[in-house]
Design a protein around this motif. Structure first.
Motif, PDB file in Angstrom:
ATOM      1  N   VAL A   1      52.364  46.817  64.842  1.00  0.00           N
ATOM      2  CA  VAL A   1      50.889  46.850  65.180  1.00  0.00           C
ATOM      3  C   VAL A   1      50.601  47.286  66.688  1.00  0.00           C
ATOM      4  CG1 VAL A   1      48.381  45.581  65.444  1.00  0.00           C
ATOM      5  CG2 VAL A   1      49.869  45.245  63.546  1.00  0.00           C
ATOM      6  N   ARG A   2      51.292  46.545  67.508  1.00  0.00           N
ATOM      7  CA  ARG A   2      51.320  46.954  68.788  1.00  0.00           C
ATOM      8  C   ARG A   2      51.679  48.260  69.261  1.00  0.00           C
ATOM      9  NH1 ARG A   2      54.476  47.420  73.166  1.00  0.00           N
ATOM     10  NH2 ARG A   2      53.821  47.172  75.283  1.00  0.00           N
ATOM     11  N   ARG A   3      52.779  48.753  68.665  1.00  0.00           N
ATOM     12  CA  ARG A   3      53.158  50.214  68.535  1.00  0.00           C
ATOM     13  C   ARG A   3      51.787  51.134  68.157  1.00  0.00           C
ATOM     14  NH1 ARG A   3      54.666  53.650  65.484  1.00  0.00           N
ATOM     15  NH2 ARG A   3      54.894  52.248  63.704  1.00  0.00           N
ATOM     16  N   ALA A   4      51.324  50.733  67.105  1.00  0.00           N
ATOM     17  CA  ALA A   4      50.065  51.722  66.675  1.00  0.00           C
ATOM     18  C   ALA A   4      49.106  51.766  67.632  1.00  0.00           C
ATOM     19  CB  ALA A   4      49.710  51.238  65.330  1.00  0.00           C
ATOM     20  N   LEU A   5      48.762  50.722  68.573  1.00  0.00           N
ATOM     21  CA  LEU A   5      47.625  50.675  69.438  1.00  0.00           C
ATOM     22  C   LEU A   5      47.917  51.554  70.752  1.00  0.00           C
ATOM     23  CD1 LEU A   5      46.706  47.041  69.220  1.00  0.00           C
ATOM     24  CD2 LEU A   5      45.449  48.806  68.137  1.00  0.00           C
ATOM     25  N   ARG A   6      46.926  52.037  71.217  1.00  0.00           N
ATOM     26  CA  ARG A   6      47.079  52.930  72.684  1.00  0.00           C
ATOM     27  C   ARG A   6      47.255  51.926  73.662  1.00  0.00           C
ATOM     28  NH1 ARG A   6      42.719  51.642  75.431  1.00  0.00           N
ATOM     29  NH2 ARG A   6      40.733  51.460  74.454  1.00  0.00           N
ATOM     30  N   ASP A   7      47.733  52.290  74.848  1.00  0.00           N
ATOM     31  CA  ASP A   7      47.959  51.477  76.038  1.00  0.00           C
ATOM     32  C   ASP A   7      46.298  50.797  76.195  1.00  0.00           C
ATOM     33  OD1 ASP A   7      50.440  52.007  76.414  1.00  0.00           O
ATOM     34  OD2 ASP A   7      50.136  53.532  77.779  1.00  0.00           O
TER      35      ASP A   7
ATOM     36  N   ALA B   1      42.762  46.684  66.519  1.00  0.00           N
ATOM     37  CA  ALA B   1      43.235  46.403  65.029  1.00  0.00           C
ATOM     38  C   ALA B   1      42.646  45.099  64.954  1.00  0.00           C
ATOM     39  CB  ALA B   1      44.834  46.348  65.366  1.00  0.00           C
ATOM     40  N   ILE B   2      42.128  44.922  63.765  1.00  0.00           N
ATOM     41  CA  ILE B   2      41.578  43.875  63.335  1.00  0.00           C
ATOM     42  C   ILE B   2      42.106  43.247  61.968  1.00  0.00           C
ATOM     43  CG2 ILE B   2      39.377  44.646  64.234  1.00  0.00           C
ATOM     44  CD1 ILE B   2      38.170  45.119  61.333  1.00  0.00           C
ATOM     45  N   SER B   3      41.670  41.771  61.844  1.00  0.00           N
ATOM     46  CA  SER B   3      42.189  41.368  60.622  1.00  0.00           C
ATOM     47  C   SER B   3      41.223  40.182  60.048  1.00  0.00           C
ATOM     48  CB  SER B   3      43.691  40.977  60.513  1.00  0.00           C
ATOM     49  OG  SER B   3      43.955  40.607  59.200  1.00  0.00           O
ATOM     50  N   ARG B   4      40.768  39.806  59.027  1.00  0.00           N
ATOM     51  CA  ARG B   4      40.234  38.743  58.434  1.00  0.00           C
ATOM     52  C   ARG B   4      40.955  38.056  57.635  1.00  0.00           C
ATOM     53  NH1 ARG B   4      34.826  39.284  54.936  1.00  0.00           N
ATOM     54  NH2 ARG B   4      36.470  39.466  53.038  1.00  0.00           N
ATOM     55  N   PHE B   5      41.863  37.324  58.157  1.00  0.00           N
ATOM     56  CA  PHE B   5      42.921  36.212  57.312  1.00  0.00           C
ATOM     57  C   PHE B   5      43.519  37.080  56.532  1.00  0.00           C
ATOM     58  CE2 PHE B   5      38.656  34.052  57.300  1.00  0.00           C
ATOM     59  CZ  PHE B   5      39.042  32.989  58.203  1.00  0.00           C
ATOM     60  N   GLY B   6      44.381  38.265  57.184  1.00  0.00           N
ATOM     61  CA  GLY B   6      45.251  38.987  56.619  1.00  0.00           C
ATOM     62  C   GLY B   6      46.549  39.027  57.233  1.00  0.00           C
TER      63      GLY B   6
ATOM     64  N   ILE C   1      34.021  46.892  68.958  1.00  0.00           N
ATOM     65  CA  ILE C   1      34.395  48.355  68.334  1.00  0.00           C
ATOM     66  C   ILE C   1      33.023  49.017  68.636  1.00  0.00           C
ATOM     67  CG2 ILE C   1      34.482  49.585  66.240  1.00  0.00           C
ATOM     68  CD1 ILE C   1      35.389  47.144  64.731  1.00  0.00           C
ATOM     69  N   GLY C   2      33.622  50.143  69.545  1.00  0.00           N
ATOM     70  CA  GLY C   2      32.675  51.169  70.031  1.00  0.00           C
ATOM     71  C   GLY C   2      32.426  52.309  69.062  1.00  0.00           C
ATOM     72  N   PRO C   3      31.491  53.342  69.175  1.00  0.00           N
ATOM     73  CA  PRO C   3      31.060  54.370  68.248  1.00  0.00           C
ATOM     74  C   PRO C   3      32.235  55.314  68.110  1.00  0.00           C
ATOM     75  CG  PRO C   3      29.858  54.556  70.358  1.00  0.00           C
ATOM     76  CD  PRO C   3      30.510  53.283  70.393  1.00  0.00           C
ATOM     77  N   HIS C   4      33.193  55.640  69.013  1.00  0.00           N
ATOM     78  CA  HIS C   4      34.145  56.525  68.951  1.00  0.00           C
ATOM     79  C   HIS C   4      35.513  55.817  68.492  1.00  0.00           C
ATOM     80  CE1 HIS C   4      31.991  59.873  70.572  1.00  0.00           C
ATOM     81  NE2 HIS C   4      31.189  59.030  71.107  1.00  0.00           N
ATOM     82  N   ASP C   5      35.530  54.672  68.436  1.00  0.00           N
ATOM     83  CA  ASP C   5      36.928  53.956  68.251  1.00  0.00           C
ATOM     84  C   ASP C   5      37.602  54.199  67.043  1.00  0.00           C
ATOM     85  OD1 ASP C   5      37.202  52.663  70.773  1.00  0.00           O
ATOM     86  OD2 ASP C   5      36.399  50.834  70.046  1.00  0.00           O
ATOM     87  N   ARG C   6      38.907  54.067  67.106  1.00  0.00           N
ATOM     88  CA  ARG C   6      39.869  54.253  65.739  1.00  0.00           C
ATOM     89  C   ARG C   6      40.212  52.992  65.508  1.00  0.00           C
ATOM     90  NH1 ARG C   6      44.066  57.775  68.924  1.00  0.00           N
ATOM     91  NH2 ARG C   6      43.230  56.134  70.108  1.00  0.00           N
ATOM     92  N   VAL C   7      39.949  52.390  64.184  1.00  0.00           N
ATOM     93  CA  VAL C   7      40.231  50.948  63.919  1.00  0.00           C
ATOM     94  C   VAL C   7      41.126  50.963  62.688  1.00  0.00           C
ATOM     95  CG1 VAL C   7      39.129  48.847  63.370  1.00  0.00           C
ATOM     96  CG2 VAL C   7      37.875  50.521  64.518  1.00  0.00           C
ATOM     97  N   LEU C   8      42.186  49.839  63.217  1.00  0.00           N
ATOM     98  CA  LEU C   8      43.148  49.525  61.875  1.00  0.00           C
ATOM     99  C   LEU C   8      42.699  48.192  61.544  1.00  0.00           C
ATOM    100  CD1 LEU C   8      45.733  50.017  60.448  1.00  0.00           C
ATOM    101  CD2 LEU C   8      46.914  49.137  62.304  1.00  0.00           C
TER     102      LEU C   8
END
Length: 270
Positions: free
Chosen positions: A138-144, A119-124, A45-52
């Motif tokens: 989830v793939r659709r929600a991610l940028r290329d 996108a991340i997940s801890r056991f979810g 994760i970088g400082p400008h990232d948008r995380v799901l």
């Protein structure tokens, strides 16, 4: 809440199980938090990232991701109203402002196209009724080129939990269904699902961490007996705590019950 298709899990996570997690965030984070750094480092994760954060629960990983994406933002999604309430409270208490939480079913939630970098997940992610559809969403929600990193349970036989379950009466139907905690415990299955969902560069590697279940065997046994899967399968028999406490004494060390645990750390790209 928006449309849901995973009604069985929605009932569980808005019922007893979700309430128990929501009421004990620190204890569940002590169980699973040893994996946090491995997950977040893999997500890069970088400082400008948008995380799901998928299946964010009480939101610890969402808040940690938001701190890494200090000029970006993190969004946690979960079925559980009780846990999301705890997540919002803890974010406010910790002063983490670049987070938001939404109640929804990842399989069908209307995420904006390409809205997230990672996108991340801890056991979810082990509880989807249709994992291909969920990961496709989830793939659709991610940028290329967007990244996916998640943790899923390894087989119990690879962990100290094996000793605890060995002490319990055997189950007629072990909880290894397609939407259960062990549904993504086989790397071949993980690759099959993610490939069908359109992800590439899939990598699975085993990681290990220490789980802290309580301050001593008796305390840990009470908590473990109240954990959703145990309560669901064994009820609230008081004798269960005695049995578990006996099995947990061998794991008492340095003022806590510490169990060795392993998981699959999975990464992939859109």
């Amino acid at each position: 809440m928006a449309k849901i298709v995973n009604t069985h899990q929605a009932e569980a996570w808005n019922g007893y199980e979700g309430t128990h997690w929501a009421e004990h965030p620190a204890r569940y984070d002590a169980v699973n938090g040893g994996f946090n750094d491995a997950l977040l480092d893999a997500a890069a994760i970088g400082p400008h990232d948008r995380v799901l954060d998928i299946g964010c629960g009480n939101g610890q990983t969402t808040r940690l991701a938001a701190r890494r994406a200090r000029l970006g933002a993190a969004t946690g999604v979960d079925l559980s109203g009780p846990m999301l309430g705890t997540a919002e409270r803890l974010a406010a208490e910790e002063g983490v402002g670049n987070v938001e939480f939404t109640q929804g079913d990842t399989e069908v939630h209307p995420f904006p196209d390409g809205a997230f970098d990672v996108a991340i997940s801890r056991f979810g992610v082990m509880f989807f009724t249709d994992p291909v559809a969920a990961f496709g969403n989830v793939r659709r929600a991610l940028r290329d080129g967007g990244r996916l990193a998640f943790l899923s349970m390894a087989p119990i036989g690879d962990t100290d939990l094996k000793a605890l379950f060995a002490a319990l009466p055997p189950l007629e139907q072990p909880p290894v269904g397609q939407d259960g905690p062990l549904s993504l415990s086989d790397p071949a299955r993980v690759r099959e699902v993610l490939g069908a969902a359109g992800f590439g560069s899939v990598n699975c590697r085993r990681v290990e961490a220490e789980q802290v279940w309580g301050r001593d065997a008796r305390d840990a046994a009470r908590f473990f007996a109240a954990w959703g899967p145990i309560r669901y399968n064994y009820g609230s028999d008081g004798g269960l705590v005695d049995t578990l406490a006996g099995a947990m004494r061998r794991f008492e060390r340095d003022g806590a019950v510490r169990l060795r645990s392993r998981a699959w750390l999975v990464t992939a790209r859109r």
